[in-house]
Design a protein around this motif. Structure first.
Motif, PDB file in Angstrom:
ATOM      1  N   LEU A 104      -7.476   3.677  -7.593  1.00 32.07           N
ATOM      2  CA  LEU A 104      -7.186   2.270  -7.382  1.00 32.07           C
ATOM      3  C   LEU A 104      -8.402   1.627  -6.733  1.00 32.07           C
ATOM      4  O   LEU A 104      -8.983   2.208  -5.813  1.00 32.07           O
ATOM      5  N   SER A 105      -8.781   0.451  -7.191  1.00 28.40           N
ATOM      6  CA  SER A 105      -9.870  -0.283  -6.551  1.00 28.40           C
ATOM      7  C   SER A 105      -9.306  -1.597  -6.018  1.00 28.40           C
ATOM      8  O   SER A 105      -8.658  -2.352  -6.729  1.00 28.40           O
ATOM      9  N   ILE A 106      -9.542  -1.820  -4.718  1.00 27.22           N
ATOM     10  CA  ILE A 106      -9.015  -2.997  -4.031  1.00 27.22           C
ATOM     11  C   ILE A 106     -10.157  -3.703  -3.336  1.00 27.22           C
ATOM     12  O   ILE A 106     -10.882  -3.085  -2.543  1.00 27.22           O
ATOM     13  N   PRO A 107     -10.357  -5.002  -3.619  1.00 31.59           N
ATOM     14  CA  PRO A 107     -11.422  -5.727  -2.924  1.00 31.59           C
ATOM     15  C   PRO A 107     -11.079  -5.879  -1.436  1.00 31.59           C
ATOM     16  O   PRO A 107      -9.943  -6.174  -1.086  1.00 31.59           O
ATOM     17  N   LEU A 108     -12.066  -5.653  -0.596  1.00 27.51           N
ATOM     18  CA  LEU A 108     -11.847  -5.745   0.844  1.00 27.51           C
ATOM     19  C   LEU A 108     -12.058  -7.139   1.384  1.00 27.51           C
ATOM     20  O   LEU A 108     -11.708  -7.432   2.515  1.00 27.51           O
TER      21      LEU A 108
ATOM     22  N   GLN B   3      -4.296  -6.239 -10.434  1.00 27.39           N
ATOM     23  CA  GLN B   3      -4.914  -7.321 -11.207  1.00 27.39           C
ATOM     24  C   GLN B   3      -4.791  -8.649 -10.471  1.00 27.39           C
ATOM     25  O   GLN B   3      -5.717  -9.465 -10.487  1.00 27.39           O
ATOM     26  N   GLN B   4      -3.661  -8.861  -9.791  1.00 32.79           N
ATOM     27  CA  GLN B   4      -3.499 -10.086  -9.002  1.00 32.79           C
ATOM     28  C   GLN B   4      -4.531 -10.160  -7.886  1.00 32.79           C
ATOM     29  O   GLN B   4      -4.943 -11.238  -7.485  1.00 32.79           O
ATOM     30  N   LEU B   5      -4.946  -9.021  -7.383  1.00 40.53           N
ATOM     31  CA  LEU B   5      -5.942  -8.962  -6.309  1.00 40.53           C
ATOM     32  C   LEU B   5      -7.379  -8.951  -6.838  1.00 40.53           C
ATOM     33  O   LEU B   5      -8.301  -8.818  -6.062  1.00 40.53           O
ATOM     34  N   GLN B   6      -7.544  -9.027  -8.150  1.00 40.01           N
ATOM     35  CA  GLN B   6      -8.834  -8.848  -8.809  1.00 40.01           C
ATOM     36  C   GLN B   6      -9.358  -7.430  -8.585  1.00 40.01           C
ATOM     37  O   GLN B   6     -10.560  -7.188  -8.523  1.00 40.01           O
ATOM     38  N   GLY B   7      -8.437  -6.500  -8.461  1.00 42.16           N
ATOM     39  CA  GLY B   7      -8.764  -5.083  -8.351  1.00 42.16           C
ATOM     40  C   GLY B   7      -8.476  -4.397  -9.672  1.00 42.16           C
ATOM     41  O   GLY B   7      -8.395  -5.056 -10.714  1.00 42.16           O
TER      42      GLY B   7
ATOM     43  N   ILE C 177       0.848  -1.205   0.000  1.00 41.01           N
ATOM     44  CA  ILE C 177       0.000   0.000   0.000  1.00 41.01           C
ATOM     45  C   ILE C 177       0.875   1.244   0.000  1.00 41.01           C
ATOM     46  O   ILE C 177       0.621   2.206  -0.725  1.00 41.01           O
ATOM     47  N   ASN C 178       1.928   1.228   0.791  1.00 36.82           N
ATOM     48  CA  ASN C 178       2.860   2.352   0.829  1.00 36.82           C
ATOM     49  C   ASN C 178       3.478   2.588  -0.546  1.00 36.82           C
ATOM     50  O   ASN C 178       3.566   3.725  -1.007  1.00 36.82           O
ATOM     51  N   PHE C 179       3.912   1.514  -1.203  1.00 35.99           N
ATOM     52  CA  PHE C 179       4.489   1.637  -2.542  1.00 35.99           C
ATOM     53  C   PHE C 179       3.508   2.318  -3.489  1.00 35.99           C
ATOM     54  O   PHE C 179       3.860   3.243  -4.220  1.00 35.99           O
TER      55      PHE C 179
ATOM     56  N   VAL D 284      -5.537  13.220  -1.903  1.00 36.70           N
ATOM     57  CA  VAL D 284      -5.658  11.774  -1.766  1.00 36.70           C
ATOM     58  C   VAL D 284      -6.933  11.509  -0.984  1.00 36.70           C
ATOM     59  O   VAL D 284      -7.172  12.129   0.056  1.00 36.70           O
ATOM     60  N   ALA D 285      -7.740  10.602  -1.503  1.00 40.02           N
ATOM     61  CA  ALA D 285      -8.994  10.263  -0.836  1.00 40.02           C
ATOM     62  C   ALA D 285      -9.179   8.753  -0.839  1.00 40.02           C
ATOM     63  O   ALA D 285      -8.719   8.060  -1.748  1.00 40.02           O
ATOM     64  N   CYS D 286      -9.840   8.264   0.183  1.00 42.35           N
ATOM     65  CA  CYS D 286     -10.207   6.848   0.277  1.00 42.35           C
ATOM     66  C   CYS D 286     -11.679   6.779   0.604  1.00 42.35           C
ATOM     67  O   CYS D 286     -12.177   7.559   1.417  1.00 42.35           O
ATOM     68  N   GLU D 287     -12.346   5.844  -0.021  1.00 38.10           N
ATOM     69  CA  GLU D 287     -13.734   5.577   0.351  1.00 38.10           C
ATOM     70  C   GLU D 287     -14.032   4.115   0.099  1.00 38.10           C
ATOM     71  O   GLU D 287     -13.363   3.460  -0.699  1.00 38.10           O
ATOM     72  N   THR D 288     -14.993   3.619   0.827  1.00 42.82           N
ATOM     73  CA  THR D 288     -15.391   2.226   0.654  1.00 42.82           C
ATOM     74  C   THR D 288     -16.814   2.188   0.118  1.00 42.82           C
ATOM     75  O   THR D 288     -17.634   3.053   0.406  1.00 42.82           O
ATOM     76  N   GLU D 289     -17.049   1.174  -0.686  1.00 39.88           N
ATOM     77  CA  GLU D 289     -18.380   0.954  -1.245  1.00 39.88           C
ATOM     78  C   GLU D 289     -18.500  -0.521  -1.603  1.00 39.88           C
ATOM     79  O   GLU D 289     -17.707  -1.039  -2.390  1.00 39.88           O
ATOM     80  N   ARG D 290     -19.478  -1.186  -1.012  1.00 41.20           N
ATOM     81  CA  ARG D 290     -19.778  -2.585  -1.326  1.00 41.20           C
ATOM     82  C   ARG D 290     -18.546  -3.484  -1.364  1.00 41.20           C
ATOM     83  O   ARG D 290     -18.226  -4.090  -2.377  1.00 41.20           O
ATOM     84  N   ASN D 291     -17.833  -3.553  -0.269  1.00 46.40           N
ATOM     85  CA  ASN D 291     -16.652  -4.416  -0.144  1.00 46.40           C
ATOM     86  C   ASN D 291     -15.492  -4.041  -1.057  1.00 46.40           C
ATOM     87  O   ASN D 291     -14.671  -4.894  -1.403  1.00 46.40           O
ATOM     88  N   TRP D 292     -15.425  -2.787  -1.451  1.00 46.86           N
ATOM     89  CA  TRP D 292     -14.304  -2.288  -2.236  1.00 46.86           C
ATOM     90  C   TRP D 292     -13.727  -1.051  -1.569  1.00 46.86           C
ATOM     91  O   TRP D 292     -14.457  -0.232  -1.019  1.00 46.86           O
ATOM     92  N   LEU D 293     -12.406  -0.924  -1.642  1.00 53.07           N
ATOM     93  CA  LEU D 293     -11.729   0.297  -1.232  1.00 53.07           C
ATOM     94  C   LEU D 293     -11.292   1.017  -2.499  1.00 53.07           C
ATOM     95  O   LEU D 293     -10.695   0.405  -3.391  1.00 53.07           O
TER      96      LEU D 293
END
Length: 174
Positions: A168-172, A148-152, A79-81, A101-110
């Motif tokens: 960036l979209s990351i599955p939670l 892509q490895q994370l299915q994000g 995440i730092n990288f 920089v902003a972060c938000e979550t929606e339906r199991n996604w960051l």
């Protein structure tokens, strides 16, 4: 040889960026080994602290629009990288203004977004960095491959001479 503080800072940023890209290349293949639960907000604060002097030299204000505590199933170093690379790119390609920089979550996604008012990117430049093993935009390419490895995923929205937003979209629930 005497170096000015500005030259030293720029050299440090270049060395840091090169080290990050090399680290990313080495670890992206084994990303699954580095998974852990990580809080994103402190990482953004650390990145801002690290890059504040470079931003200030260019009259750029770093703004953290993350108002919620978010944990993600990805290691702190990954995440730092990603955040460091995106904010560093924004500083590098902006001459003044604000980087948000902003972060938000929606339906199991960051969703992590980094927005600047820099030089922007053309459609061709965006397509090039989204290709695996691209030689330009290497940090963005590494981030995209990891996601892509994370299915994000990663979306780059940019207008030349107006700025860029990278999301960036990351599955939670990984």
């Amino acid at each position: 040889m005497i170096l000015t503080a500005n030259t030293q800072t720029n050299s440090s940023a270049v060395i840091l960026a090169e080290a990050l890209v090399q680290w990313g290349k080495a670890h992206i293949q084994n990303a699954h080994q580095f998974q852990q639960i990580t809080s994103v907000s402190p990482i953004i604060a650390e990145v801002f602290t690290l890059l504040q002097s470079e931003a200030a030299e260019k009259d750029i204000m770093l703004t953290n629009n993350t108002f919620q505590k978010v944990n993600v199933p990805v290691s702190k170093s990954i995440i730092n990288f990603m955040i460091l690379n995106l904010v560093n790119n924004s500083i590098k390609y902006s001459s003044e203004g604000r980087i948000e920089v902003a972060c938000e979550t929606e339906r199991n996604w960051l969703y992590i977004s980094v927005k600047d008012a820099g030089v922007g990117m053309t459609v061709e430049q965006i397509e090039k960095v989204m290709q695996p093993n691209a030689t330009s935009g290497t940090g963005l390419t590494i981030i995209n491959e990891f996601l892509q490895q994370l299915q994000g995923g990663m979306v780059i929205d940019s207008i030349p001479r107006k700025g860029t937003t990278v999301t960036l979209s990351i599955p939670l629930n990984n």
